[in-house]
Design a protein around this motif. Structure first.
Motif, short mmCIF file in Angstrom:
data_model
loop_
_atom_site.label_atom_id
_atom_site.label_comp_id
_atom_site.label_asym_id
_atom_site.label_seq_id
_atom_site.Cartn_x
_atom_site.Cartn_y
_atom_site.Cartn_z
N CYS A 389 0.83 -1.22 0.00
CA CYS A 389 0.00 0.00 0.00
C CYS A 389 0.86 1.25 0.00
O CYS A 389 1.66 1.46 0.90
CB CYS A 389 -0.93 0.01 1.21
SG CYS A 389 -1.98 1.48 1.22
N PRO A 390 0.70 2.13 -1.00
CA PRO A 390 1.49 3.35 -1.04
C PRO A 390 0.99 4.41 -0.07
O PRO A 390 1.67 5.40 0.16
CB PRO A 390 1.33 3.83 -2.48
CG PRO A 390 0.00 3.31 -2.88
CD PRO A 390 -0.20 2.01 -2.16
N ALA A 391 -0.19 4.20 0.50
CA ALA A 391 -0.75 5.20 1.41
C ALA A 391 -0.60 4.78 2.86
O ALA A 391 -1.15 5.42 3.75
CB ALA A 391 -2.22 5.45 1.09
N ASN A 392 0.15 3.71 3.10
CA ASN A 392 0.37 3.22 4.46
C ASN A 392 -0.91 2.82 5.18
O ASN A 392 -1.04 3.02 6.38
CB ASN A 392 1.07 4.28 5.30
CG ASN A 392 2.54 4.02 5.39
OD1 ASN A 392 2.96 2.87 5.29
ND2 ASN A 392 3.33 5.05 5.54
N LEU A 393 -1.84 2.29 4.43
CA LEU A 393 -3.07 1.81 5.06
C LEU A 393 -2.90 0.35 5.45
O LEU A 393 -1.87 -0.27 5.17
CB LEU A 393 -4.24 1.95 4.08
CG LEU A 393 -4.62 3.36 3.69
CD1 LEU A 393 -5.45 3.35 2.43
CD2 LEU A 393 -5.42 3.98 4.81
N LEU A 394 -3.95 -0.19 6.11
CA LEU A 394 -3.97 -1.62 6.39
C LEU A 394 -5.07 -2.23 5.51
O LEU A 394 -6.19 -2.43 5.97
CB LEU A 394 -4.27 -1.87 7.87
CG LEU A 394 -3.22 -1.38 8.86
CD1 LEU A 394 -3.70 -1.56 10.28
CD2 LEU A 394 -1.91 -2.10 8.67
N PRO A 395 -4.77 -2.52 4.25
CA PRO A 395 -5.82 -2.95 3.31
C PRO A 395 -6.61 -4.14 3.83
O PRO A 395 -7.83 -4.21 3.65
CB PRO A 395 -5.04 -3.32 2.06
CG PRO A 395 -3.76 -2.57 2.15
CD PRO A 395 -3.44 -2.49 3.61
N GLN A 396 -5.90 -5.02 4.52
CA GLN A 396 -6.55 -6.22 5.01
C GLN A 396 -7.63 -5.91 6.03
O GLN A 396 -8.72 -6.45 6.01
CB GLN A 396 -5.41 -7.02 5.64
CG GLN A 396 -5.69 -8.36 6.07
CD GLN A 396 -4.91 -8.61 7.34
OE1 GLN A 396 -5.50 -8.74 8.39
NE2 GLN A 396 -3.59 -8.67 7.26
N LYS A 397 -7.33 -4.96 6.93
CA LYS A 397 -8.32 -4.56 7.93
C LYS A 397 -9.51 -3.91 7.23
O LYS A 397 -10.66 -4.15 7.58
CB LYS A 397 -7.71 -3.56 8.91
CG LYS A 397 -6.70 -4.17 9.83
CD LYS A 397 -7.39 -4.70 11.06
CE LYS A 397 -6.40 -5.54 11.84
NZ LYS A 397 -7.01 -6.36 12.86
#
Lengths: 593, 350, 247
Positions: A389-397
């Motif tokens: 993720c380039p936005a430093n998110l937690l895509p999985q969450k």
């Protein structure tokens, strides 16, 4: 290394197969002028424009044919000379697949064309350096230039901002696989792009410009560098960024070049930065120096389904199927499947829709090129998406939040900062269509927000209605009081020695209560609804409370109205109890009687 | 869902779940081979029994849950759990311990929580804990002794097989795990005296060191393939060292630091257990904290507890804390001044 | 302002059959209300322990339900809880003394869990929730059925855990039934090495969980059968309006 030369590496990101070599080998060719064009009045961003021509009217290429009253709406120019044949709803190249009102222009026959005047153009501003900022901005607006990279926002807006701009970023990154339109444009029109950059710098009064190019485009880099050497402008610097998707995203590129982050929910201008696509700057240069409005753009036509992949100058408004047919793609019915944009963020379009100002690529995949993803496997929480993720998110969450409809949690996990670049979906070993889940979640959150607003409004309406009812009651009250006073006066005149049993104010209060109760009763007649019953209870409750207060005052002040008030209170209490039981039985049966 | 139309991205990477699982299995093989080399056929036999029973148990519970059996089995996660159990359980333990452990891991720990990716606990470690507390005797006395220490050859394949299948007991020399052994001995002997005992003549931790190095090799492979991130393992080593370094100053009463690192299941746990994505924390910071907690707890349970090794219990305790850790270790998103932490949205957010 | 009345709640008009069904199955204290879990999980390791505690609880429950029902119209609401606890404590002490007298060894094994019956939520729950509002006869039936329901689950858990944990059944029955019961012990799996997990409390949790799951499965099947029977019937002319239920 100085801050100017430094590159701040992007977190996350991916390296999908580039597929650039298919289309970047040959110079940009020009497609033959289309037989007809479709020009939507509704651009990708901004407000709709209103037509200034009628059906049957003859128009010249470059003629203004529609404009909006709002500054955000772009102008629409005729992109070919011809005759307006229809103003109607036509399919539009947009993810929604909606139809929007459009102007259709059919080209003239050769004889007619020979008689009609040349294309309309504006006065060239060859020594633009001496022009005023305002004139340059209005030229950009008049030329109908919109951002050629992303959302298609009218470009002049960026130059009208109130915020002080110090840096212009020219986005020639083109990180999406397959697309090479900017690459070719930079190779062939480097000088024009540099001129466009200088114009933009002048308008913005900015001190620095960075031209950002990925290191997989060495020819473009050297072309721009050569052009810069020729003009010797020290304000402009080429910054070569490592090839990585999605380096070309606006927010990502700002960080990559300056190490600063665009605040969540804001635009780069808040950092004193404006970003422009290379194609936009080319169009600005054309509009200013040559006086040509924007009627065509470079489109990459590529994919395994195209016999002649490459870059083409395409007249804006050309139906996609005609553009494809001109490059020898077999078009039948609504086949082949066409993706507008790249494989990472592009969307399927109706091929009868026209090429728009944001159409940077028409990707025609073969049947096997983008196979339908297999059914998703369960998420194993491997965390690869998080690393991508380039936005430093937690895509999985975010995925779990979307699946379980946990909108509050999704907001905690900063769903709104997702740029939908698709890097997480690309790395997912379980083939989960993560971006689709995020779009769904975003839409749901938006819907709920709208519903909350609606609920608030209806609550407000209810409160205002209640206030109105009370005001009416008070007015009636006042009238009655006046009448009573008159009557009392008359009576007093008749029999002066008969004392009143009630003092006036207490009498008024009782009368008012009775009147309010009547009003409520009137309000609650008709079909009994839950809401009406609830209202009755609330109003009855208020009446009881008020009467109580009055009674208490009467008792403490030793007024003679105590007895009357007590009686009224009892009545009101009974009414309240009735209303409550009615409401309760209504709620319990869940049905109208 | 009507939303599931074709939309971007239109390309997918080539990664698959089963590929990840298979690489983890491959990475565990050097360790398994080293174990078999020093401690005999028992580990291989155990692994086979565990894998078979794990796959069968998963098939059975999938049928009960009315889920596609073959498609799910293909992801190889059951095989992986079987392998992880095979290398953890003692080599002389009877077959039914393997079966119970594998079945429990699959049915109770994995599928009763919803299957792959939904499990709260690490299946292998929960199953290990189950059999350890249920069958303390076979679980503490079935460890094998390398030939260089016991002076007796390891059992042959057929001897080992018939012992583990309980056809014919093999009367070999078994001993406690090196960690357990050292822990009990150091209470009575000084470090120098202990080095003279037959168990340590061949080296401070003969055999087990190589096993740990083999697991390290596998772990590095996983890091290289980016299947795991470094945060969990480094967290575990840090946590362990934070306590082990100061406490092991007195060599005559505490276990040396190197034994903590290389004489137990530390390396295995660091690269193969702590990195289990389903039951660990999510963010990189969270993973580090998760590993750190496992390290601290491992030291505590090893030193002051009664169990031969502590990784399993430490991991289970941290599994419970993982959701909590997640809430406080969200990364700072692009464009946000600071990370969103805790359970409530900050006031000023829209 | 509150217009809530403080008159005693009207008696619930359950037919006796309903009370029986509630206690044994529909509203089973252990499986549905999940009450009294502490003793339920702690002393269900063997059948004899389960039986001992089950009988003790049953007796106390019957006694307290009847007693509470008897005094229900004579105790002030404000002091009813202390009164109920006093009653329950007396019955518990009685049960404890009886056990000391006739099954001293079992009493020693069950230890603190016998006095702790006082705090068992089931007993106070039935006193407060049922006996306080119902006649003596109905309270007697309710106490008996709830007690039997609780004891049944306790026994079931005892059986499961004893078989899995130790491979035997009815071991140690002599603690309760005297020397004659020595031979009752039934070795189901010879040479069984203990499965400590089942003996320890975690095993009780898992076993109870499985029992609850089993009950839910049976209920679901039943519901489906009923539903099917309804579906199979020819459509009735009466339309039923259902609101506010989305599942």
């Amino acid at each position: 290394m100085s801050r100017v030369d430094r590159i701040w590496p992007l977190p996350g990101g991916i390296h999908p197969p580039e597929h650039k070599s298919e289309s970047n080998g040959r110079p940009i060719a020009r497609l033959p002028a289309p037989h007809h064009v479709v020009l939507p009045l509704h651009q990708n961003s901004g407000l709709p424009a209103e037509p200034m021509v009628a059906i049957g009217e003859q128009v010249q290429r470059g003629q203004l044919i529609a404009k909006g009253h709002h500054p955000v709406s772009a102008l629409v120019h005729a992109t070919i000379s011809g005759r307006v044949t229809a103003i109607e709803d036509r399919p539009f190249a947009h993810p929604s697949g909606l139809s929007v009102p459009s102007i259709v222009i059919e080209s003239l026959s050769d004889q007619e064309a020979a008689l009609s005047p040349e294309a309309v153009s504006m006065a060239p501003m060859r020594d633009w350096a001496t022009e005023t900022k305002e004139r340059l901005v209005s030229r950009i607006q008049e030329a109908g230039i919109t951002g050629l990279g992303g959302a298609g926002f009218p470009s002049h807006i960026k130059y009208l901002g109130q915020r002080q701009i110090h840096t212009l970023i020219v986005n020639g990154v083109e990180c999406e696989p397959y697309i090479t339109a900017d690459d070719r444009l930079m190779r062939e029109h480097a000088t024009d792009i540099v001129t466009g950059t200088q114009i933009a710098l002048k308008i913005l009064s900015a001190s620095t410009a960075f031209i950002a190019i990925e290191d997989n485009k060495p020819e473009a880099i050297s072309a721009i560098k050569a052009a810069l050497v020729a003009v010797t402008d020290t304000r402009i610097k080429v910054k070569v960024v490592p090839t990585k998707y999605p380096s070309g995203g606006e927010k990502q590129l700002v960080y990559l070049l300056t190490g600063r982050e665009v605040p969540s929910g804001d635009i780069p201008a808040s950092l004193g930065i404006v970003m422009q696509n290379t194609g936009t700057l080319y169009a600005i240069k054309e509009a200013v120096v040559s006086g040509t409005p924007m009627t065509e753009r470079v489109v990459t036509i590529t994919g395994e389904g195209t016999p002649n992949p490459g870059n083409y100058w395409v007249t804006i408004g050309t139906p996609i199927q005609d553009a494809l047919a001109a490059t020898q793609v077999a078009v039948t019915g609504n086949r082949p499947r066409v993706i507008m944009g790249g494989p990472m963020m592009g969307y399927d379009v109706d091929i009868t829709a026209p090429v728009s100002k944001v159409t940077n690529c028409l990707l025609v995949p073969s049947a096997t090129e983008f196979p339908t993803a297999p059914d998703p496997d369960p998420c194993i929480r491997c965390g690869l998406c998080e690393q991508a993720c380039p936005a430093n998110l937690l895509p999985q969450k975010l995925f779990w939040n979307a699946v379980h409809h946990e909108w509050e949690q999704a907001r905690l996990n900063s769903l709104s900062d997702c740029i939908e670049c698709g890097a997480c979906s690309w790395v997912c070993p379980s083939n989960i269509p993560l971006v689709q889940h995020y779009r769904f979640a975003k839409a749901e959150i938006k819907r709920e927000a709208i519903e909350t607003i609606k609920a608030d409004q209806s609550r407000l309406r209810f409160e205002q209605r209640q206030a109105r009812l009370e005001r009416d009651a008070a007015e009636k009250d006042a009238k009655r009081k006046a009448r009573a006073a008159e009557a009392a006066k008359a009576q007093a005149a008749k029999a002066q020695d008969t004392p009143s049993t009630l003092d006036a104010s207490a009498k008024d209060a009782i009368l008012a209560s009775v009147a309010r109760a009547k009003a409520k009763k009137a309000a609650s007649t008709g079909p009994v609804t839950q809401e009406a019953l609830e209202n009755t209870v609330v109003l009855a409750q208020q009446a009881v409370d008020k009467t109580r207060v009055k009674l208490a005052t009467a008792v403490s002040d030793g007024l003679p109205s105590v007895e009357a008030l007590t009686g009224a209170l009892q009545k009101l209490e009974k009414r309240l109890a009735d209303a409550q039981s009615a409401l309760q039985s209504h709620t319990e049966t869940g049905d109208a009687p | 869902m009507s939303l599931m139309q074709r939309s971007s991205p239109h390309v997918m990477g080539r990664n698959t779940t089963s590929r990840i699982m298979l690489w983890v299995i491959v990475a565990a093989l050097p360790g398994l081979l080293a174990l078999s080399y020093f401690y005999g056929w028992g580990y291989l036999i155990n692994t086979v029994i565990c894998v078979v029973s794990a796959v069968l148990a998963e098939a059975a519970i999938l049928m009960l849950r009315k889920r596609p059996v073959l498609k799910t089995l293909k992801d190889a996660s059951a095989v992986l759990t079987g392998v992880l159990l095979g290398v953890t359980l003692p080599p002389f333990a009877p077959w039914w311990i393997m079966v119970i452990a594998s079945g429990f891991a699959m049915v109770f720990v994995k599928h009763l929580y919803g299957g792959l990716g939904q499990n709260l606990f690490n299946p292998a470690m929960a199953a290990f804990a189950l059999v350890l507390i249920s069958f303390p005797l076979p679980m503490t006395t079935s460890w094998s002794t390398p030939e260089a220490i016991s002076g007796e050859p390891l059992p042959s394949f057929s001897q080992q097989l018939s012992h583990n299948l309980e056809w014919q007991a093999y009367d070999g020399i078994t001993m406690a795990t090196p960690l357990d052994h050292y822990k009990t001995k150091i209470k009575r002997l000084t470090a120098d005296e202990l080095a003279q005992t037959p168990e340590y003549v061949a080296g401070p931790f003969y055999g087990i060191l190589w096993v740990n190095l083999a697991f390290l090799l596998g772990g590095l492979l996983l890091l290289f393939l980016k299947i795991i991130s470094w945060h969990g393992p480094v967290g575990l080593f840090t946590g362990l060292l934070v306590l082990a370094l100061p406490f092991s100053a007195d060599a005559d009463s505490a276990m040396p630091v190197l034994m903590h690192l290389f004489a137990g299941a530390t390396v295995f746990g660091a690269f193969f257990i702590v990195t289990d994505p389903a039951s660990s924390a999510t963010s990189n910071r969270g993973k580090f904290i998760f590993g750190f907690g496992v390290g601290i707890l491992t030291y505590c349970i090893r030193t002051w507890g009664n169990f031969p090794d502590a990784i399993a219990f430490a991991v289970l305790l941290m599994n419970i804390s993982a959701p909590f850790i997640d809430h406080y270790t969200r990364p700072r998103t692009y464009g946000k001044p600071k990370p969103v932490s805790g359970y409530k949205l900050p006031e000023e957010s829209p | 302002m509150s217009i809530e009345s403080h008159s005693p709640a009207p008696a619930v008009q359950n037919p006796t059959q309903d009370i029986i069904k509630d206690g044994l199955w529909r509203n089973n204290p252990a499986l549905v209300q999940l009450l009294g879990l502490c003793p339920l999980l702690a002393v269900s390791g063997t059948v004899v322990n389960a039986l001992g505690l089950g009988i003790a609880t049953l007796l106390v429950l019957i006694g307290s339900n009847v007693a509470v029902s008897l005094i229900r119209n004579h105790v002030q609401d404000t002091v009813r809880l202390p009164a109920f606890v006093m009653i329950i404590a007396s019955f518990t002490t009685t049960a404890e003394l009886i056990m000391q007298a006739y099954a001293f060894e079992l009493y020693q094994i069950l230890g603190i869990f016998i006095p702790l019956i006082v705090t068992n939520c089931i007993i106070l729950g039935r006193a407060e929730g049922f006996a306080r509002k119902n006649t003596v006869w109905r309270s007697l039936v309710d106490g008996t059925m709830m007690g039997i329901g609780f004891m049944g689950i306790l026994l079931l858990l005892g059986i499961i855990r004893e078989v899995i944990g130790q491979g035997t059944l009815f071991a140690g029955m002599e603690l309760m039934f005297g020397p004659a019961a020595v031979n009752w012990k039934w070795v189901i799996i010879p040479d069984y090495s203990q499965f400590l997990f089942a003996v320890l409390p975690p095993g009780a949790f898992v076993a109870l969980g499985l029992l609850i799951a089993g009950k839910n499965v049976i209920d679901d099947r039943q519901k489906q059968r009923v539903q099917k029977a309804v579906d199979d019937q020819p459509a009735l002319s009466r339309r039923v309006r259902v609101t506010g239920h989305i599942h």
